[in-house]
Enzyme design. Structure first.
Site, PDB file in Angstrom:
ATOM      1  N   SER A 177     -13.494   1.510   2.768  1.00 33.40           N
ATOM      2  CA  SER A 177     -13.429   0.051   2.833  1.00 33.40           C
ATOM      3  C   SER A 177     -14.816  -0.578   2.851  1.00 33.40           C
ATOM      4  CB  SER A 177     -12.640  -0.365   4.076  1.00 33.40           C
ATOM      5  OG  SER A 177     -12.532  -1.766   4.162  1.00 33.40           O
ATOM      6  N   ASP A 250       1.127  -9.838  14.589  1.00 36.67           N
ATOM      7  CA  ASP A 250       1.780  -8.667  13.995  1.00 36.67           C
ATOM      8  C   ASP A 250       2.035  -8.898  12.520  1.00 36.67           C
ATOM      9  OD1 ASP A 250       4.718  -7.250  13.398  1.00 36.67           O
ATOM     10  OD2 ASP A 250       3.329  -6.038  14.571  1.00 36.67           O
ATOM     11  N   LYS A 265      -6.265  -7.545   2.814  1.00 38.49           N
ATOM     12  CA  LYS A 265      -7.010  -6.473   2.146  1.00 38.49           C
ATOM     13  C   LYS A 265      -6.325  -5.129   2.392  1.00 38.49           C
ATOM     14  CE  LYS A 265     -11.708  -4.623   1.611  1.00 38.49           C
ATOM     15  NZ  LYS A 265     -11.782  -3.313   2.243  1.00 38.49           N
ATOM     16  N   HIS A 269      -0.363  -2.848  -0.565  1.00 40.97           N
ATOM     17  CA  HIS A 269      -0.116  -1.556  -1.204  1.00 40.97           C
ATOM     18  C   HIS A 269       0.459  -0.516  -0.248  1.00 40.97           C
ATOM     19  CE1 HIS A 269      -4.297   0.552  -0.390  1.00 40.97           C
ATOM     20  NE2 HIS A 269      -3.676   0.238   0.719  1.00 40.97           N
TER      21      HIS A 269
END
Length: 360
Positions: A177, A250, A265, A269
């Site tokens: 990252s 959350d 970010k 996925h």
């Protein structure tokens, strides 16, 4: 060193891929395939060097194998054979006098190096990671992630149940990252927003980068583990705490309101489609009509046979959590179902892109 424009990087990547394919075409196909198959063993060799901290041992300058072995606690002969292989791949340098030294790639194995790759090297070679991948064919056969069947729990639950491995995993993901922050900041202008909400942002590396580059922007860091992550301390270290609110939120609960842009970010996925739609709809409910959703993801190229890191990460997601990387077209369809309109996909100098969407 400033980042080159994304288009320049794509050209260089294209040339590199073309050269790699040319080399493979010139060699007999079985030999080219064999070289690729053996890549897993090279990963293990890098893992061994990372675990032994060979790079740290060489920070003071070139050393003999015997001296390195003494410093890292290894057998001299076997360590020499390991270093011989790594040096032949550009990881470390073998000098004419038999001593070994750091190469640019070896320096990336230093834990405190800028954009250190030590964390991901340790993760890629970890026995648990290898055990996960040994069940990959089951995921291909079934269409379902293998890890929950193997471990009896979800990937996220497993990381909590095995905190030692969870730390290795998070450090590896953090290393990957960290390489994406500068490309994102170079490619996308955040200064047009009043308030940026970074949802499930960890300790806030990207948000801190945004606020430092755009002094007129305020931030909201939302994450379910803000206390454990040390987000408040990190933002204070980056001197942006006075412009950033830290809140516990959350992923499947209410989303903080008041943002002009919402950053997710590597969130979308990680989940199967139904959960992704729930996350996106929660964000949409918190957004103003003129707000923007910014998904930071690897976008799979539409061009056939195009090499891209997203295609490998996609299989990893398939194995662990049942998530996936998507093409721009697939993002358009997914966003439409959640009540958004795909505006554009902004490429960066890295493998990650910014998928920008507005409210329909």
């Amino acid at each position: 060193m400033p980042l080159p424009p994304a288009r320049v990087v794509r050209v260089v990547e294209g040339v590199r891929t073309a050269l790699q394919r040319l080399v493979r075409k010139l060699a007999p196909a079985p030999f080219s395939l064999l070289e690729m198959v053996q890549g897993a063993m090279l990963s293990q060799a890098i893992y061994a060097a990372a675990q032994l901290r060979v790079a740290e041992a060489l920070q003071g300058g070139p050393l003999s194998v015997a001296d390195i072995a003494e410093r890292v606690g290894a057998h001299p002969e076997t360590l020499g054979r390991l270093l011989r292989l790594l040096a032949s791949n550009g990881i470390f340098t073998e000098r004419k006098d038999g001593r070994f030294a750091l190469s640019p790639m070896a320096k990336a194995l230093l834990e405190d190096a800028p954009m250190s790759m030590r964390g991901i090297a340790v993760l890629m070679g970890h026995p648990i990671h290898w055990e996960d991948w040994s069940h990959f064919v089951d995921a291909v056969r079934s269409g379902e992630p293998s890890l929950p069947k193997l471990r009896g729990m979800t990937a996220f639950e497993f990381l909590e149940a095995k905190p030692e491995y969870g730390e290795v995993f998070m450090k590896g993901m953090g290393a990957m990252s960290a390489t994406e922050t500068e490309p994102i900041l170079a490619a996308y202008d955040f200064s047009k927003y009043g308030t940026v909400v970074d949802f499930c942002a960890g300790r806030g590396e990207l948000l801190a980068g945004i606020l430092n580059k755009a002094p007129g922007v305020r931030g909201i860091l939302a994450d379910p583990r803000v206390a454990e992550s040390g987000a408040a301390d990190y933002l204070a270290e980056q001197q942006v705490a006075d412009r950033c609110q830290v809140v516990a939120a959350d992923l499947f609960g209410p989303v903080p309101k008041g943002g002009d842009a919402y950053v997710l970010k590597h969130i979308v996925h990680d989940w199967p489609k139904e959960q992704v739609l729930q996350i996106l709809r929660n964000v949409r409910a918190a957004m103003r009509p003129d707000g923007r959703l910014l998904l930071m993801e690897m976008v799979v190229p539409d061009k056939p046979n195009a090499a891209h890191a997203s295609k490998l990460v996609d299989l990893w997601l398939m194995l662990l959590v049942g998530g996936q990387e998507r093409t721009a077209g697939q993002y358009g369809q997914l966003l439409a179902e959640a009540g958004f309109r795909l505006e554009r996909v902004v490429p960066t100098a890295g493998a990650i892109s910014v998928v920008e969407a507005g409210v329909r």
